[in-house]
Design a protein around this motif. Sequence first.
Motif, PDB file in Angstrom:
ATOM      1  N   UNK A   1       0.835  -1.208   0.000  1.00  0.00           N
ATOM      2  CA  UNK A   1       0.000   0.000   0.000  1.00  0.00           C
ATOM      3  C   UNK A   1       0.869   1.257   0.000  1.00  0.00           C
ATOM      4  N   UNK A   2       0.505   2.217  -0.858  1.00  0.00           N
ATOM      5  CA  UNK A   2       1.148   3.523  -0.824  1.00  0.00           C
ATOM      6  C   UNK A   2       0.526   4.300   0.337  1.00  0.00           C
ATOM      7  N   UNK A   3       1.317   4.569   1.365  1.00  0.00           N
ATOM      8  CA  UNK A   3       0.815   5.255   2.555  1.00  0.00           C
ATOM      9  C   UNK A   3       1.012   6.753   2.372  1.00  0.00           C
ATOM     10  N   UNK A   4      -0.057   7.497   2.542  1.00  0.00           N
ATOM     11  CA  UNK A   4       0.034   8.941   2.341  1.00  0.00           C
ATOM     12  C   UNK A   4      -0.621   9.677   3.503  1.00  0.00           C
ATOM     13  N   UNK A   5      -0.123  10.866   3.767  1.00  0.00           N
ATOM     14  CA  UNK A   5      -0.715  11.754   4.760  1.00  0.00           C
ATOM     15  C   UNK A   5      -1.113  13.056   4.071  1.00  0.00           C
ATOM     16  N   UNK A   6      -2.089  13.725   4.657  1.00  0.00           N
ATOM     17  CA  UNK A   6      -2.507  15.037   4.169  1.00  0.00           C
ATOM     18  C   UNK A   6      -2.448  16.011   5.337  1.00  0.00           C
ATOM     19  N   UNK A   7      -1.885  17.179   5.067  1.00  0.00           N
ATOM     20  CA  UNK A   7      -1.779  18.230   6.069  1.00  0.00           C
ATOM     21  C   UNK A   7      -2.547  19.464   5.607  1.00  0.00           C
ATOM     22  N   UNK A   8      -3.339  20.023   6.504  1.00  0.00           N
ATOM     23  CA  UNK A   8      -3.892  21.361   6.279  1.00  0.00           C
ATOM     24  C   UNK A   8      -3.623  22.150   7.550  1.00  0.00           C
ATOM     25  N   UNK A   9      -2.686  23.095   7.489  1.00  0.00           N
ATOM     26  CA  UNK A   9      -2.242  23.811   8.682  1.00  0.00           C
ATOM     27  C   UNK A   9      -1.466  22.878   9.591  1.00  0.00           C
ATOM     28  N   UNK A  10      -1.847  22.827  10.861  1.00  0.00           N
ATOM     29  CA  UNK A  10      -1.155  21.973  11.824  1.00  0.00           C
ATOM     30  C   UNK A  10      -1.724  20.561  11.884  1.00  0.00           C
ATOM     31  N   UNK A  11      -2.833  20.321  11.231  1.00  0.00           N
ATOM     32  CA  UNK A  11      -3.477  19.013  11.326  1.00  0.00           C
ATOM     33  C   UNK A  11      -2.963  18.075  10.246  1.00  0.00           C
ATOM     34  N   UNK A  12      -2.589  16.862  10.646  1.00  0.00           N
ATOM     35  CA  UNK A  12      -2.111  15.839   9.717  1.00  0.00           C
ATOM     36  C   UNK A  12      -2.985  14.609   9.874  1.00  0.00           C
ATOM     37  N   UNK A  13      -3.405  14.033   8.741  1.00  0.00           N
ATOM     38  CA  UNK A  13      -4.273  12.861   8.781  1.00  0.00           C
ATOM     39  C   UNK A  13      -3.716  11.764   7.876  1.00  0.00           C
ATOM     40  N   UNK A  14      -3.952  10.528   8.291  1.00  0.00           N
ATOM     41  CA  UNK A  14      -3.629   9.366   7.461  1.00  0.00           C
ATOM     42  C   UNK A  14      -4.764   9.191   6.473  1.00  0.00           C
ATOM     43  N   UNK A  15      -4.467   9.330   5.184  1.00  0.00           N
ATOM     44  CA  UNK A  15      -5.565   9.391   4.215  1.00  0.00           C
ATOM     45  C   UNK A  15      -5.074   9.091   2.810  1.00  0.00           C
ATOM     46  N   UNK A  16      -5.936   8.460   2.013  1.00  0.00           N
ATOM     47  CA  UNK A  16      -5.639   8.213   0.599  1.00  0.00           C
ATOM     48  C   UNK A  16      -6.042   9.404  -0.279  1.00  0.00           C
ATOM     49  N   UNK A  17      -6.883  10.309   0.256  1.00  0.00           N
ATOM     50  CA  UNK A  17      -7.435  11.375  -0.568  1.00  0.00           C
ATOM     51  C   UNK A  17      -8.662  10.842  -1.298  1.00  0.00           C
ATOM     52  N   UNK A  18      -9.140  11.568  -2.296  1.00  0.00           N
ATOM     53  CA  UNK A  18      -8.630  12.846  -2.806  1.00  0.00           C
ATOM     54  C   UNK A  18      -9.204  14.041  -2.051  1.00  0.00           C
ATOM     55  N   UNK A  19      -8.540  15.201  -2.243  1.00  0.00           N
ATOM     56  CA  UNK A  19      -8.958  16.435  -1.603  1.00  0.00           C
ATOM     57  C   UNK A  19      -8.975  17.587  -2.597  1.00  0.00           C
ATOM     58  N   UNK A  20      -9.759  18.616  -2.256  1.00  0.00           N
ATOM     59  CA  UNK A  20      -9.756  19.848  -3.039  1.00  0.00           C
ATOM     60  C   UNK A  20      -8.407  20.543  -2.818  1.00  0.00           C
ATOM     61  N   UNK A  21      -8.057  21.522  -3.642  1.00  0.00           N
ATOM     62  CA  UNK A  21      -6.735  22.151  -3.507  1.00  0.00           C
ATOM     63  C   UNK A  21      -6.482  22.800  -2.150  1.00  0.00           C
ATOM     64  N   UNK A  22      -7.493  23.473  -1.578  1.00  0.00           N
ATOM     65  CA  UNK A  22      -7.275  24.109  -0.276  1.00  0.00           C
ATOM     66  C   UNK A  22      -8.609  24.255   0.450  1.00  0.00           C
ATOM     67  N   UNK A  23      -8.550  24.647   1.709  1.00  0.00           N
ATOM     68  CA  UNK A  23      -9.748  24.673   2.553  1.00  0.00           C
ATOM     69  C   UNK A  23     -10.764  25.725   2.148  1.00  0.00           C
ATOM     70  N   UNK A  24     -10.373  26.720   1.371  1.00  0.00           N
ATOM     71  CA  UNK A  24     -11.312  27.787   1.001  1.00  0.00           C
ATOM     72  C   UNK A  24     -12.430  27.283   0.097  1.00  0.00           C
ATOM     73  N   UNK A  25     -12.262  26.097  -0.480  1.00  0.00           N
ATOM     74  CA  UNK A  25     -13.323  25.538  -1.319  1.00  0.00           C
ATOM     75  C   UNK A  25     -14.557  25.186  -0.486  1.00  0.00           C
ATOM     76  N   UNK A  26     -14.386  24.968   0.817  1.00  0.00           N
ATOM     77  CA  UNK A  26     -15.493  24.513   1.663  1.00  0.00           C
ATOM     78  C   UNK A  26     -16.255  25.717   2.227  1.00  0.00           C
ATOM     79  N   UNK A  27     -16.905  26.446   1.341  1.00  0.00           N
ATOM     80  CA  UNK A  27     -17.603  27.659   1.778  1.00  0.00           C
ATOM     81  C   UNK A  27     -18.986  27.371   2.355  1.00  0.00           C
ATOM     82  N   UNK A  28     -19.646  26.339   1.854  1.00  0.00           N
ATOM     83  CA  UNK A  28     -21.053  26.112   2.190  1.00  0.00           C
ATOM     84  C   UNK A  28     -21.200  24.737   2.848  1.00  0.00           C
ATOM     85  N   UNK A  29     -21.219  24.737   4.167  1.00  0.00           N
ATOM     86  CA  UNK A  29     -21.298  23.484   4.913  1.00  0.00           C
ATOM     87  C   UNK A  29     -22.140  23.709   6.168  1.00  0.00           C
ATOM     88  N   UNK A  30     -22.490  22.595   6.810  1.00  0.00           N
ATOM     89  CA  UNK A  30     -23.242  22.684   8.062  1.00  0.00           C
ATOM     90  C   UNK A  30     -23.056  21.388   8.833  1.00  0.00           C
TER      91      UNK A  30
END
Length: 669
Positions: A182-211
């Motif tokens: 398995x290709x093991x990958x991590x994703x970081x946004x700021x100080x938070x790091x997660x064990x994850x395969x993805x995929x993700x949007x380019x940056x957090x600003x894409x998440x404008x409309x949530x609840x």
Amino acid sequence: MSSSILDRPDAPSPDAPTLTLVLPDGATRTVPAGTLPRDVVASIGERLLKAAVAVSVDGEVQDLITPLRRGGAFKVLTDKSPEALAVLRHSGAHVLATAVRRVRPDAKIGFGPAIDDGFYYDFEVAAPFTPEDLMAFEAEMRKVVQEKLAFERREVSRDEAQVVFRDDPLKLERLQDLPDDEVISTYRDGDFVDLCRGPHVPDTSWLKHFKLMSTAGAYWRGDSKRQMLQRIYATAFFKKEELEAHVHRIEEAKRRDHRVLGKALDLFQFFPVAPGAAFWTPRGTTIYNTLIDFVQERQKERFLEIKTPLLFTKKLWEQSGHWGKYRENMFLVLDNETNEHDMSLKPMNCPSHHLYFTSTRHSYRQLPLRYVTFDVLHRNELSGALSGLTRVRQFAQDDCHVYLREDQIVDEVKFLMDFILGYYETFGLTATLKFATRPEQRIGSDEMWDRAESALRGALEATGKPYELKEGDGAFYGPKIDFDVHDSIGRAWQLGTIQLDYAAPERFDLTYVGADNAPHRPVVIHRAVSGSMERFIAILIEHFAGAFPVWLAPEQVTVIPIAEDYAEYAGRVAATLRESGVRVVYDAASTEDYRVRIREAATMKVPYMLVLGRREAEAGTVTVRTRGREKQEAMPLEQFVARVTDEIRSRALVPVSDADEAAAAKSAS
């Protein structure tokens, strides 16, 4: 590729094999393996790169920063692409985890996938989250979005991952399950790091409309023997109006909850001594029987209704394959003679229908034979899964099994499909079709499944109706066509089914006498329309929000005299309606003020109220209050009787008014 890309630290190796990417317009790009998708998108156009959420490569979605390892069809996904929503929502789960970790550093992190209507993330904490916690998390999420943090992907070794997540035991446990390659990958946004395969949007600003929607307990990895985690459910959309519409649907669903309305409208009850089995009140029984009558009326010309026993020995279930594949879902019964659980309440009607078919010699001229049964069934659902009428242990199905020749499959599937869709149309329900293929756990050879899937798919395509493929979701004995029914607020419910079965004829040695006077194997089709009657009634309660059309309403007309002086006339009106087959509520002994009775009838969502006073009694008329309408109508009693009986006969979805009748008359002229 340009030299600037090759010179970057994340550039592919000069010795990497080349990949060929085919764009939607047929053009190709040849790139080294390891190239980042964002570089390919940039080579197509900078404006497209700004709009890109992710890409699809050979049908697999990946983000813009995961190196390409395969070639094939290459499609750029934007916020208009259906596949992009899951990418946004999975990224939303990471933003949620980022916010929770900021507010509650003690929270141990689990996992956060995208789901059909949003996403969730699981956390291990000492005490359940409160509504105030959710408000704090949502506020922090908005800060994370405003910070426009890039999602940074990094491939790590197993040892590195163990160091990164040394304080997160849930992540470490999941790490142990990953295969060696398995290709093991991590994703970081700021100080938070997660064990994850993805995929993700380019940056957090894409998440404008949530609840954030709710929180609930969830066992780690779905195992009731493991620790209880706190799961936060949320949703996200690319557009504000889509989020608002979704939230409105959620609120509307709460308002329509059949468990609440069922109690308020006095339709059914549950008691702890009979878990998962409904008690139908007189009003609920009226709806139940009206539906059964409707199905029987539609089936009386082309179907044969039979009744079969409730209890069978395991010999029948071994023959059908259920004893080996389905026993954990069956209610087993102890045989006093053998002192073993050698019997079971029937969880479905199929084997009993097959048994009945074998009792008589059949000619090819008699086929197709359609046996239908409304008997009660029992399935041993987990107590924690029981939910109102939608998940029960005792239920009935409008269950049919068709025995036919192979050359009749196409015509029969079309007949059954028209029958099922016509049934849904009566209730204002629309349906989409799904074709489900062989599951991992199944009976029969691959050759049998090839034959069955080919036959059923061919029959489905012959109808010309569009459908969606559901790989691996067939019944254990055969492929199926499922009907996903959409209600008045857009929710999908899996109801009807058409299942093609080549296994049962072999297991039960089913035969018919062909034109050559020799025995031949029939084919079996399993058909259900409502699914279970209990679940279908729950759906109808929510679809109509308890305001049933006149023909289905348990009480169709309430007669209300405004004073005791008009009770005699009210009694004559009620009698006239009853003689015409209308379900009438009139309590001659009631001492309640007529205004109270009007409120009660409105609360019980009775379609029509007839309010009677001196003017009506003298003129032989009625004043009609129609459910959901402010304007009252005065008309001769005979006219109202004709109207309501016509609505019942035609099974009209909405009440008719004088204005409707006038418009229809004008149109006809």
